[in-house]
Design a protein around this motif. Structure first.
Motif, PDB file in Angstrom:
ATOM      1  N   HIS A 173       0.899  -0.605   0.322  1.00 26.47           N
ATOM      2  CA  HIS A 173       0.123  -0.030   0.072  1.00 26.47           C
ATOM      3  C   HIS A 173       0.715   0.594   0.432  1.00 26.47           C
ATOM      4  N   SER A 175       0.572   3.247   2.136  1.00 22.94           N
ATOM      5  CA  SER A 175       0.473   3.849   3.303  1.00 22.94           C
ATOM      6  C   SER A 175       2.070   4.296   4.021  1.00 22.94           C
ATOM      7  N   GLN A 178       3.234   8.037   4.204  1.00 21.58           N
ATOM      8  CA  GLN A 178       2.987   7.946   5.575  1.00 21.58           C
ATOM      9  C   GLN A 178       4.046   8.294   6.534  1.00 21.58           C
ATOM     10  N   ARG A 199       0.413  -6.877  -4.847  1.00 20.62           N
ATOM     11  CA  ARG A 199      -0.757  -7.981  -4.097  1.00 20.62           C
ATOM     12  C   ARG A 199      -0.602  -8.961  -5.218  1.00 20.62           C
ATOM     13  N   GLN A 212      -2.733   3.423  -5.634  1.00 19.18           N
ATOM     14  CA  GLN A 212      -3.159   4.240  -4.757  1.00 19.18           C
ATOM     15  C   GLN A 212      -2.715   5.050  -4.212  1.00 19.18           C
ATOM     16  N   GLU A 214      -2.021   8.461  -1.574  1.00 25.51           N
ATOM     17  CA  GLU A 214      -2.376   8.300   0.131  1.00 25.51           C
ATOM     18  C   GLU A 214      -2.324   9.546   0.504  1.00 25.51           C
ATOM     19  N   PHE A 253      -7.986  -0.255  10.823  1.00 26.60           N
ATOM     20  CA  PHE A 253      -7.057  -1.089  10.219  1.00 26.60           C
ATOM     21  C   PHE A 253      -5.639  -0.495  11.450  1.00 26.60           C
ATOM     22  N   PHE A 255      -3.598   0.779  11.100  1.00 26.09           N
ATOM     23  CA  PHE A 255      -2.315   2.332  11.661  1.00 26.09           C
ATOM     24  C   PHE A 255      -3.981   3.485  12.030  1.00 26.09           C
ATOM     25  N   THR A 256      -5.169   3.322  11.830  1.00 29.58           N
ATOM     26  CA  THR A 256      -5.797   4.047  12.533  1.00 29.58           C
ATOM     27  C   THR A 256      -6.362   3.951  13.097  1.00 29.58           C
ATOM     28  N   GLY A 286     -10.500   3.900   1.836  1.00 29.82           N
ATOM     29  CA  GLY A 286     -10.379   3.262   3.641  1.00 29.82           C
ATOM     30  C   GLY A 286      -9.240   4.511   4.661  1.00 29.82           C
ATOM     31  N   SER A 287      -9.799   4.821   5.924  1.00 27.50           N
ATOM     32  CA  SER A 287      -9.401   5.913   6.289  1.00 27.50           C
ATOM     33  C   SER A 287      -9.315   5.783   7.400  1.00 27.50           C
ATOM     34  N   ALA A 309      -5.544  10.091   8.515  1.00 24.85           N
ATOM     35  CA  ALA A 309      -5.011   9.557   6.660  1.00 24.85           C
ATOM     36  C   ALA A 309      -6.164   8.631   5.839  1.00 24.85           C
ATOM     37  N   PHE A 310      -5.764   8.888   4.336  1.00 27.21           N
ATOM     38  CA  PHE A 310      -7.165   7.768   3.723  1.00 27.21           C
ATOM     39  C   PHE A 310      -5.900   7.132   2.527  1.00 27.21           C
ATOM     40  N   GLY A 311      -6.709   6.197   2.385  1.00 27.23           N
ATOM     41  CA  GLY A 311      -6.288   5.928   1.010  1.00 27.23           C
ATOM     42  C   GLY A 311      -7.055   4.921   0.216  1.00 27.23           C
TER      43      GLY A 311
HETATM   44  N1  PHE Z   1      -3.340   1.038   3.725  1.00 23.46           N
HETATM   45  C1  PHE Z   1      -5.051   0.603   3.753  1.00 23.46           C
HETATM   46  C2  PHE Z   1      -4.558   0.055   1.469  1.00 23.46           C
HETATM   47  O1  PHE Z   1      -4.377  -0.373   1.381  1.00 23.46           O
HETATM   48  C3  PHE Z   1      -5.658   1.916   3.386  1.00 23.46           C
HETATM   49  C4  PHE Z   1      -5.673   3.183   3.825  1.00 23.46           C
HETATM   50  C5  PHE Z   1      -4.370   4.471   4.236  1.00 23.46           C
HETATM   51  C6  PHE Z   1      -6.427   2.950   5.611  1.00 23.46           C
HETATM   52  C7  PHE Z   1      -4.775   5.122   4.886  1.00 23.46           C
HETATM   53  C8  PHE Z   1      -6.845   3.760   5.873  1.00 23.46           C
HETATM   54  C9  PHE Z   1      -5.947   4.651   6.214  1.00 23.46           C
HETATM   55  O2  PHE Z   1      -6.095  -0.732   2.502  1.00 23.46           O
END
Ligand code: PHE
Length: 357
Positions: A173, A175, A178, A199, A212, A214, A253, A255-256, A286-287, A309-311
């Motif tokens: 990802h 992320s 970040q 993946r 993606q 981010e 997630f 990380f959040t 996702g966030s 954060a979001f992806g």
């Molecule tokens: N890294 C997550 C994914 O690949 C997406 C995500 C990013 C979720 C940042 C929350 C915060 O699915």
């Protein structure tokens, strides 16, 4: 005199270029050249000798000068002939049709998304695709035994037998960017990071490599409300509609915390997607609020700073916005597909000029 004449006339005839000629000119007829030296000897001669030798030396000087001039123009002619020979072009040939290249939907959408977030004050950050597993996992609060490591179907880089260093992975990802951005820039920070991710997965909506983007915003008092506004604003701009409706679904997630997956209200009519109306919901990203552990990995004090954060899946967005049914075709390099779905290289997306046309 005869020796001098043969020596210089031969050398001039054999000179390969203008600078060799110039050297010869200085050696022969320059102020300190051999002919000039001979002329100086005239002073020591008897008047009778001088009467013979003076005109002879002058004649020799003239002869050498004209040989130099003739050779110089011969060299220039040869150079021109060579250019004419190599730069030859048949202007009577019929012109060939120019096949115009096009911008791939992934590049187009990356450009569009970046433009929208740049307008909100986000700067672009980058990280490597072959990533240290610390950045891809540990720093993001995904410890070694965490199921996410296998859920993400990670590609591990080959390691020599006996190598005990931590493995590298193809980032699963965006992320990890970040962490890199936080370590490089500290807080406050507002960045987006578009890029390739990998993946081990392959079907109509999954390819082993995809894209993606981010997003990360850290400041003293950033909340979920800011996240919601940013994402709604983004969707309005991206889908080029006045009204969008987002649904934040509680999710998880590592990380959040809290985490939310975001769905977009839409309708499918006759296979075409309409955003902002209808009874369907389409998951687009996702966030969540950045986990304190993640802030700490990025060298940022979670008691002082917080943020979201979001992806977002770029390919997914491209499929939605431009009605492209199969993700796998994105990476087949089929020219017919590229011509059909590609964008003109001359229409760069801009908020003022329109994102897509
Ligand atoms: N890294 C997550 C994914 O690949 C997406 C995500 C990013 C979720 C940042 C929350 C915060 O699915």
């Amino acid at each position: 005199m005869d020796d001098l004449r043969t020596k210089y006339l031969d050398a001039i005839a054999g000179a390969g270029d203008e600078s060799a000629l110039e050297d010869l000119r200085l050696q022969a007829v320059g102020k300190k050249g051999e002919v000039a030296l001979k002329m100086r000897e005239l002073g020591k001669m008897t008047p009778e000798e001088r009467q013979v030798m003076g005109p002879k030396l002058n004649a020799l000087k003239d002869e050498i000068n004209s040989a130099l001039a003739a050779k110089k123009s011969a060299l220039a002619d040869a150079a021109l002939d060579e250019r004419l020979r190599t730069e030859w072009l048949d202007v009577t040939l019929p012109s060939r049709p120019v096949r115009q290249g096009s911008v791939h939907p992934v590049s187009q959408v990356t450009e569009e998304v970046t433009t929208i977030f740049a307008d909100m004050g986000f700067a672009v950050a980058e990280g490597p695709q072959v990533e240290d597993d610390w950045y891809n996992f540990d720093a993001l609060n995904i410890p070694a035994e965490h199921p996410t490591r296998t859920e993400m179907d990670t590609f591990y880089m080959h390691r020599a037998e006996g190598d005990v260093r931590p493995p590298h992975v193809l980032r699963t990802h965006t992320s990890p960017v970040q962490i890199r951005a936080m370590l490089e820039q500290g807080a406050p920070i507002r960045v987006i990071a578009p890029g390739r991710v990998y993946r081990a997965d392959y079907d109509q909506t999954h390819t082993p490599m995809f894209h993606q983007i981010e997003g990360l915003a850290i400041d003293r008092d950033i909340s979920m409300a800011n996240l919601k506004w940013c994402l709604e604003e983004f969707c309005r701009a991206f889908f080029e509609v006045d009204k969008v409706e987002l649904r934040f679904r509680a999710s998880h997630f590592p990380f959040t915390e809290p985490s939310a997956e975001v769905d977009l209200r839409c309708s499918w009519q006759d296979g075409t997607l309409k955003v902002g109306e209808g009874d369907d919901w389409m998951e687009i990203l996702g966030s969540g609020m950045v986990h304190p552990h993640v802030l700490r990995s990025g060298g940022i004090d979670p008691d002082q700073w917080q943020g979201f954060a979001f992806g977002i899946g770029i390919d997914r967005l491209a499929m939605l916005k431009y009605g492209i049914p199969d993700l796998r075709a994105f990476f087949d390099s089929d020219l017919r597909w590229l011509r059909h779905y590609g964008f003109s290289a001359l229409d760069m997306p801009s908020l003022a000029g329109g994102l897509s046309r």
